[in-house]
Design an enzyme around this catalytic site. Structure first.
Site, short mmCIF file in Angstrom:
data_model
loop_
_atom_site.label_atom_id
_atom_site.label_comp_id
_atom_site.label_asym_id
_atom_site.label_seq_id
_atom_site.Cartn_x
_atom_site.Cartn_y
_atom_site.Cartn_z
N ASP A 8 0.86 -1.19 0.00
CA ASP A 8 0.00 0.00 0.00
C ASP A 8 0.89 1.23 0.00
O ASP A 8 1.69 1.43 0.91
CB ASP A 8 -0.88 -0.04 1.26
CG ASP A 8 -2.05 0.91 1.16
OD1 ASP A 8 -1.96 1.89 0.39
OD2 ASP A 8 -3.06 0.68 1.87
N ASP A 102 -3.04 2.48 -6.14
CA ASP A 102 -1.90 2.53 -5.22
C ASP A 102 -1.83 1.36 -4.25
O ASP A 102 -1.22 1.45 -3.20
CB ASP A 102 -1.95 3.85 -4.42
CG ASP A 102 -3.06 3.84 -3.40
OD1 ASP A 102 -4.03 3.09 -3.57
OD2 ASP A 102 -2.96 4.60 -2.42
N GLU A 103 -2.47 0.27 -4.61
CA GLU A 103 -2.54 -0.87 -3.70
C GLU A 103 -2.53 -2.17 -4.49
O GLU A 103 -3.25 -2.28 -5.49
CB GLU A 103 -3.88 -0.79 -2.95
CG GLU A 103 -3.79 -0.93 -1.47
CD GLU A 103 -5.19 -0.90 -0.88
OE1 GLU A 103 -5.46 -1.73 -0.02
OE2 GLU A 103 -5.99 -0.06 -1.30
#
Length: 373
Positions: A8, A102-103
């Site tokens: 993350d 973003d993960e």
DNA sequence: TCTGGGGTCCTAGGACCC
DNA sequence: TCTGGGGTCCTAGGACCC
């Protein structure tokens, strides 16, 4: 044994801005939420100290952090950095699952022989992201996907938590129920009212445990992904004028159609989203007899739904169009259908190319949306 | 100066078919 | 001829996530 590393990125959009412009390092950077309207999409940790967080209305962020550096969203740039992050992840496993920009989850199962113990590999991956891209990431490693995600969240910012096999329950038990993904404010309140405040308490209720915390996760990828492509916009001021609404609708449809064609998809279901001035929101959808990716056809449906659901003089603050029940183009077409559509497809591809090159206004159809029929 | 925009998943009722 | 129940599709809304 299965191993999942959940990665993350920390304050992703804001961090990318700081990489792009090093003068912003160590400063309270706030992405989104400018000109009073809209909300914050990312805040650097320097800004978070003042209580600024994502989803917060811009004016509120401004009040909390008047000296904050407010920047506009640059989706394209973040998207490029995201690609680079995932390119690194993919060097350590063929099984990388992107959960958002973003993960992501890296399946490290069976990589021991190549890279060594998973915990070591995990640290190496996080270090690589930092070294190569200058971006900070947090990670969680576990034999369970959910536990890995929770661990990564807990590790933030710039941390790493390894939950050894067998210690999952001990790790989770003291945490509040809202640490579990899927338990938001509503569910949290309901659970608290029933006296269930920790994961330990939740684990004691078989029904709740099965619903919210599936530690076993038998098959991977059993979830059915019904993709959708949508576009929506909040109007500058609530709109009453039907003709102006149709202009907005046409712009939304153009965007949805373009993305549909780019993805090589057609949609069988079109949904219109309407938010009234009082923030009440409704969706109205229609399923088509044959899937489409053409602006005029999508527009005809959207316009019909608008007509049926917005009475004259009703003020509307948001309009959205989305396409779902997607099928890959060319699926189940008769030769006749294919021939008929081919020329249309060429036309639309030409239009899309011109728009990509010269901007959305390059082709002047938007001022007069085609009337249905 | 109210509350963005992109999504996914789940539930529930009704239609319709067998 | 009035009566069960299962399966699937469609629609709508809501919770949640980033």
């Amino acid at each position: 044994m299965a191993w999942f590393l959940h990665v993350d990125m920390d304050a992703f959009f804001a961090s990318v801005e700081q990489v792009m412009n090093p003068a912003l390092k160590g400063k309270p950077v706030i992405v989104g939420g400018r000109n009073g309207r809209g909300v914050v999409t990312a805040a650097s940790y320097e800004a978070r100290k003042y209580g600024v967080h994502s989803a917060m209305p811009g004016f509120q962020a401004k009040k909390l952090c008047p000296h904050g550096i407010f920047l506009p969203n640059r989706r394209q740039v973040y998207s490029e950095f995201s690609d680079r992050v995932f390119a690194i992840l993919e060097q350590y496993s063929p099984q990388v699952h992107a959960l958002s920009i973003d993960e992501g989850v890296v399946d490290l199962t069976g990589t021991e022989r190549l890279f060594g113990p998973p915990a070591k590999t995990a640290r190496r991956i996080l270090a690589r992201i930092e070294k190569d891209l200058g971006l900070s990431a947090s990670g969680g490693l576990s034999t369970s996907r959910v536990v890995a995600k929770i661990a990564a969240t807990l590790a933030k910012p710039h941390g790493f938590i390894f939950v050894p096999p067998g210690s999952e329950r001990a790790f989770l038990s003291p945490l509040p129920v809202e640490s579990i993904p899927g338990i938001g404010p509503r569910t949290q309140k309901q659970l608290y009212q029933r006296g269930i405040k920790t994961v330990a308490a939740l684990l004691r209720q078989p029904g709740l445990r099965d619903r919210y915390l599936d530690l076993e996760e038998p098959g991977s990828g059993t979830r059915n992904h019904d993709h959708s492509i949508g576009h929506e916009t909040t109007l500058d001021a609530p709109l009453r004028d039907r003709e102006k609404m149709e202009e907005v609708l046409w712009e939304l449809v153009e965007e949805v159609g373009r993305r549909l064609r780019r993805a090589g998809c057609r949609a069988r279901c079109i949904t219109l989203k309407i938010r009234y001035r009082d923030f009440q929101t409704v969706t109205r959808s229609r399923t088509l007899s044959s899937p489409t990716c053409f602006d005029r056809e999508i527009f005809a449906v959207a316009r019909e739904l608008l007509e049926k659901n917005v009475l004259a003089e009703t003020a509307v603050r948001l309009l959205g169009v989305s396409a779902s029940a997607l099928v890959m183009a060319g699926w189940q077409d008769s030769m006749f259908e294919i021939e008929k559509r081919r020329s249309w497809e060429r036309l639309y591809q030409g239009i899309d190319r011109l728009r990509d090159k010269y901007g959305a206004g390059a082709i002047g159809v938007r001022k007069s949306p085609p009337r249905a029929r």
